[in-house]
Write an enzyme that holds these catalytic residues in place. Structure first.
Site, PDB file in Angstrom:
ATOM      1  N   ALA A  24       4.326  12.010 -12.430  1.00 30.93           N
ATOM      2  CA  ALA A  24       3.839  13.208 -11.746  1.00 30.93           C
ATOM      3  C   ALA A  24       2.322  13.339 -11.758  1.00 30.93           C
ATOM      4  CB  ALA A  24       4.465  14.454 -12.377  1.00 30.93           C
ATOM      5  N   ASN A  99      11.238  10.764 -10.671  1.00 31.20           N
ATOM      6  CA  ASN A  99      10.356  10.392  -9.571  1.00 31.20           C
ATOM      7  C   ASN A  99       9.599   9.094  -9.821  1.00 31.20           C
ATOM      8  OD1 ASN A  99       8.453  11.022  -7.174  1.00 31.20           O
ATOM      9  ND2 ASN A  99       7.054  10.875  -8.913  1.00 31.20           N
ATOM     10  N   TYR A 162      12.634  -3.446  -4.501  1.00 29.51           N
ATOM     11  CA  TYR A 162      12.484  -2.000  -4.315  1.00 29.51           C
ATOM     12  C   TYR A 162      13.674  -1.418  -3.550  1.00 29.51           C
ATOM     13  CZ  TYR A 162      10.317   2.430  -2.873  1.00 29.51           C
ATOM     14  OH  TYR A 162      10.036   3.758  -2.646  1.00 29.51           O
ATOM     15  N   ALA A 164      16.678  -2.653  -3.339  1.00 26.42           N
ATOM     16  CA  ALA A 164      17.843  -2.681  -4.224  1.00 26.42           C
ATOM     17  C   ALA A 164      17.817  -1.508  -5.197  1.00 26.42           C
ATOM     18  CB  ALA A 164      17.879  -4.004  -4.990  1.00 26.42           C
ATOM     19  N   LYS A 166      16.326   1.437  -4.839  1.00 28.13           N
ATOM     20  CA  LYS A 166      16.491   2.739  -4.193  1.00 28.13           C
ATOM     21  C   LYS A 166      17.911   2.923  -3.646  1.00 28.13           C
ATOM     22  CE  LYS A 166      12.499   4.392  -5.152  1.00 28.13           C
ATOM     23  NZ  LYS A 166      12.372   5.537  -6.082  1.00 28.13           N
TER      24      LYS A 166
END
Length: 256
Positions: A24, A99, A162, A164, A166
């Site tokens: 963050a 995140n 990436y 894979a 997500k």
């Protein structure tokens, strides 16, 4: 209406809640952290290498508490230490935003095992084990999780690892929503499209980004605060009967 005025007109629907937001220090994660604070939540801001002092000041200006928690999510012990530090500073979190993520572009035929492991470890494994730690600590109290996926689930030749990870986030979201429903914890995912942050600028020129944005039905890049508003909704009481869902926010470019 300016964003601050728009937020002040709304009820502080997250008052009394404690949120932990990973990755963050900038971009979407920072926008989510500030938006949750504007809605009344105390926020633990996870950062890695650039302490977000201005963000902390902006969060505290909302009349809530903020803890800056440094740490990497690249290992399960690191994830557990991060959760413990947030709990020590603010109390046990009952809102979680997974995140943190990386997207190192590479040619698939040249991809090394270490690159695959790093991306899957930070983008997917960390979310799984931090959600587990989060749920264990709640001990049956109500909670909510938002995971960040991506419209890249469609595929990207420069980011096989990436993509894979997500797609894995989507499976993780659905499975943990089922596993945690008896424990009063909801789990949803957000899959942003091209968003105006530092991330898409790694490997793309401004002209290339403008050309990509022009192909979107609403022809611009998304704004981090637009993703943040959706995260606030999914974590809040208005979404009390929503779990296991993937919310796409991409200007209409991808309609699954």
């Amino acid at each position: 209406m300016p964003r601050c005025e728009r937020q002040s007109c709304a009820m502080k629907e997250l008052s009394g809640r404690i949120a932990l937001v990973t990755g963050a220090q900038q971009g979407i994660g920072a926008a989510i952290a500030l938006t949750l604070a504007q809605a009344g939540a105390d926020v633990a801001v996870n950062w890695l290498d650039e302490e977000p002092l201005a963000l902390a000041e902006a969060i505290r200006a909302q009349g809530v508490r903020c803890a800056l928690v440094q740490g990497s999510v690249d290992s399960v012990p690191g994830v557990r230490a991060l959760h413990a530090a947030a709990g020590k500073a603010l109390g046990v979190p009952d809102l979680l935003v997974n995140n943190a993520g990386i997207f190192p572009r590479c040619d698939f035929l040249a991809m090394e095992e270490a690159e695959w492991d790093a991306v899957l470890g930070i983008n997917l494994k960390a979310a799984a084990f931090l959600t587990q730690e989060f749920a264990r600590a709640l001990g049956g109290r109500e909670g909510a999780v938002v995971n960040l996926s991506s419209s890249a689930v469609r595929g990207d030749p420069r980011g096989v690892h990436y993509v894979a990870s997500k797609n894995g986030i989507i499976g993780l979201t659905r499975a943990t929503a089922l596993a945690l429903a008896p424990h009063h914890i909801r789990v949803n995912a957000i899959a942003p499209g091209l968003t105006d942050t530092a991330q898409p600028r790694f490997g793309n020129s401004e002209d290339e980004l403008a050309a990509r944005a022009a192909t979107i039905p609403i022809p611009r890049m998304g704004r981090p605060e637009e993703v943040a508003d959706l995260a606030q909704y999914l974590l809040g009481p208005r979404a009390a009967w929503i779990t296991g869902q993937v919310w796409h926010i991409n200007g209409g470019l991808y309609m699954p």
